[in-house]
Design a protein around this motif. Structure first.
Motif, short mmCIF file in Angstrom:
data_model
loop_
_atom_site.label_atom_id
_atom_site.label_comp_id
_atom_site.label_asym_id
_atom_site.label_seq_id
_atom_site.Cartn_x
_atom_site.Cartn_y
_atom_site.Cartn_z
N PHE A 210 80.88 -5.46 29.44
CA PHE A 210 81.54 -6.70 29.83
C PHE A 210 80.52 -7.83 29.74
O PHE A 210 79.47 -7.77 30.38
N PRO A 211 80.80 -8.90 28.97
CA PRO A 211 79.84 -10.00 28.89
C PRO A 211 79.85 -10.84 30.17
O PRO A 211 80.88 -11.41 30.54
N ALA A 212 78.71 -10.92 30.83
CA ALA A 212 78.64 -11.65 32.10
C ALA A 212 79.08 -13.11 31.98
O ALA A 212 79.78 -13.61 32.87
N PRO A 213 78.71 -13.84 30.92
CA PRO A 213 79.12 -15.24 30.87
C PRO A 213 80.63 -15.44 30.72
O PRO A 213 81.15 -16.51 31.05
N LEU A 214 81.33 -14.40 30.24
CA LEU A 214 82.75 -14.53 29.92
C LEU A 214 83.66 -14.35 31.12
O LEU A 214 84.79 -14.82 31.13
N ARG A 215 83.16 -13.65 32.16
CA ARG A 215 84.01 -13.27 33.29
C ARG A 215 83.39 -13.71 34.62
O ARG A 215 82.23 -13.41 34.87
N VAL B 33 77.85 -4.09 32.38
CA VAL B 33 77.72 -5.53 32.19
C VAL B 33 76.50 -5.82 31.32
O VAL B 33 75.48 -5.14 31.41
N GLY B 34 76.62 -6.85 30.48
CA GLY B 34 75.49 -7.28 29.67
C GLY B 34 75.51 -8.78 29.45
O GLY B 34 76.36 -9.49 29.97
N HIS B 35 74.55 -9.25 28.66
CA HIS B 35 74.43 -10.68 28.40
C HIS B 35 75.59 -11.22 27.55
O HIS B 35 75.91 -12.42 27.63
N GLY B 36 76.19 -10.38 26.74
CA GLY B 36 77.14 -10.87 25.74
C GLY B 36 76.39 -11.33 24.51
O GLY B 36 75.22 -11.74 24.58
N VAL B 37 77.03 -11.23 23.36
CA VAL B 37 76.44 -11.73 22.11
C VAL B 37 76.37 -13.25 22.21
O VAL B 37 77.38 -13.92 22.42
N GLN B 38 75.18 -13.79 22.07
CA GLN B 38 74.97 -15.20 22.37
C GLN B 38 75.79 -16.13 21.47
O GLN B 38 76.28 -17.18 21.93
N ASP B 39 75.97 -15.79 20.21
CA ASP B 39 76.80 -16.63 19.33
C ASP B 39 78.24 -16.66 19.82
O ASP B 39 78.90 -17.71 19.78
N TRP B 40 78.74 -15.52 20.28
CA TRP B 40 80.11 -15.48 20.80
C TRP B 40 80.22 -16.28 22.09
O TRP B 40 81.21 -16.98 22.32
N MET B 41 79.22 -16.17 22.93
CA MET B 41 79.25 -16.92 24.19
C MET B 41 79.21 -18.43 23.92
O MET B 41 79.86 -19.21 24.62
N ARG B 42 78.48 -18.82 22.90
CA ARG B 42 78.47 -20.24 22.51
C ARG B 42 79.84 -20.67 22.03
O ARG B 42 80.32 -21.77 22.35
N GLN B 43 80.51 -19.80 21.25
CA GLN B 43 81.83 -20.13 20.71
C GLN B 43 82.84 -20.43 21.81
O GLN B 43 83.73 -21.27 21.62
N VAL B 44 82.72 -19.74 22.93
CA VAL B 44 83.71 -19.93 24.01
C VAL B 44 83.18 -20.86 25.10
O VAL B 44 83.79 -20.99 26.16
N GLY B 45 82.05 -21.51 24.83
CA GLY B 45 81.52 -22.48 25.78
C GLY B 45 80.92 -21.87 27.03
O GLY B 45 80.87 -22.52 28.08
N ALA B 46 80.43 -20.63 26.93
CA ALA B 46 79.93 -19.94 28.12
C ALA B 46 78.47 -19.51 27.99
O ALA B 46 77.97 -18.79 28.86
N LYS B 47 77.78 -19.94 26.97
CA LYS B 47 76.39 -19.50 26.74
C LYS B 47 75.48 -20.00 27.86
O LYS B 47 75.49 -21.19 28.20
N ALA B 48 74.70 -19.09 28.43
CA ALA B 48 73.79 -19.44 29.52
C ALA B 48 72.42 -19.80 28.97
O ALA B 48 71.92 -19.14 28.05
#
Length: 295
Positions: A69-74, A98-113
């Protein structure tokens, strides 16, 4: 295998496969007697909680994990609710990670930390406390909860795993999670390094030494196994290295997987190639022919 305990053997349902195939592969894994069935929450292919719930409802005994589960997404309260609900409906069978999430994907959804490590520390701490039935108030850099408590927390200790790549994040996984996930196309030496790091971190912190290591291992069998595995390696842009994947007969696959167990893995999550022609057949093969060789 010496003093090494018998590992859990599982299979991963890849998010490139269509969702309507999920339950067929899951029931095949359950019938085959595999210990675990793993899912990936990958943007924008497959969500984790909905697919895990469907699998748990259709199967009888296999443990079902989502990694990761990407932490920035939830929001952490939402993930705690998901884990608690699944744990209460299917006690001891759901493995949330739980993990960091793929950073490019997190950027795409506006959730990159800006600091994924800080986020993961705050996140794991909050989710663990919520699952333990605590009322949580925190005003961190990323996690903000005001007197949040679950109305229906798990009745026992719910499993919370984590996964990452860098040493700081792996140390965090060892400290705050019940187990660490190791991604595929990594040699057995990586599993050993993660095992040794977890042992050091938990010993230094005075924590229970028990800590699961779940290693994803790409596996293929059949006459075209070598060709399919090479295509898969190239798709992952993984450098060639000894032991990063396993192909061949049941005996050859068991021998290859045993290297990860000897390195410290407590579970092996078999990762098929995305062009695996018969996932249900692979699950049956693993349960009937490979698992007995690992016992």
């Amino acid at each position: 295998m010496g003093d090494h305990p018998t590992p859990q053997l599982g299979i991963t349902f890849l998010p490139w496969w269509p969702p309507e195939r999920l339950l067929s592969v899951a029931t095949a894994a359950d019938r085959a007697g595999l210990g675990e069935f793993w899912l990936w929450e990958d943007c924008f292919k497959q969500a984790g909680a909905s697919t895990a719930g469907a699998v748990l409802a259709r199967t009888d005994r296999v443990r079902v994990g989502v990694g990761l589960f990407p932490a920035p997404l939830r929001n952490p309260a939402l993930l705690a609710m998901e884990i608690a609900g699944l744990d209460r409906m299917f006690p001891g069978r759901f493995l949330g990670a739980v993990g960091h999430g793929v950073q490019d994907w997190m950027r795409q959804v506006g959730a990159k930390a800006a600091s994924p490590v800080t986020l993961l520390r705050e996140y794991l701490t909050a989710v663990r406390s919520l699952l333990d039935g605590d009322t949580v108030t925190v005003d961190g850099r990323y996690v903000h909860l005001d007197a949040v408590a679950l109305d229906h927390p798990p009745t026992g200790r719910a499993t919370l795993f984590a996964g990452a790549g860098g040493p700081k994040s792996l140390a965090l996984c060892a400290e705050l999670a019940d187990g660490t996930l190791v991604s595929g196309f990594r040699p057995p030496s990586t599993t050993r390094e993660v095992r040794e790091l977890a042992d050091r971190v938990r010993s230094a912190a005075g924590l229970d030494p028990a800590h699961e290591i779940i290693t994803s291992v790409p596996v293929a069998t059949g006459p075209d196994a070598a060709e399919r595995m090479e295509r898969e390696r190239l798709a992952w842009e993984a450098e060639p290295a000894d032991g990063i994947s396993v192909i061949g007969t049941a005996d050859e696959i068991a021998d290859g997987l045993r290297r990860f167990v000897e390195a410290g893995a407590t579970s092996i999550a078999v990762q098929p190639t995305r062009d695996e022609p018969d996932p249900e057949g692979l699950a049956a093969f693993l349960g009937a022919e490979v698992a007995p060789l690992l016992r």
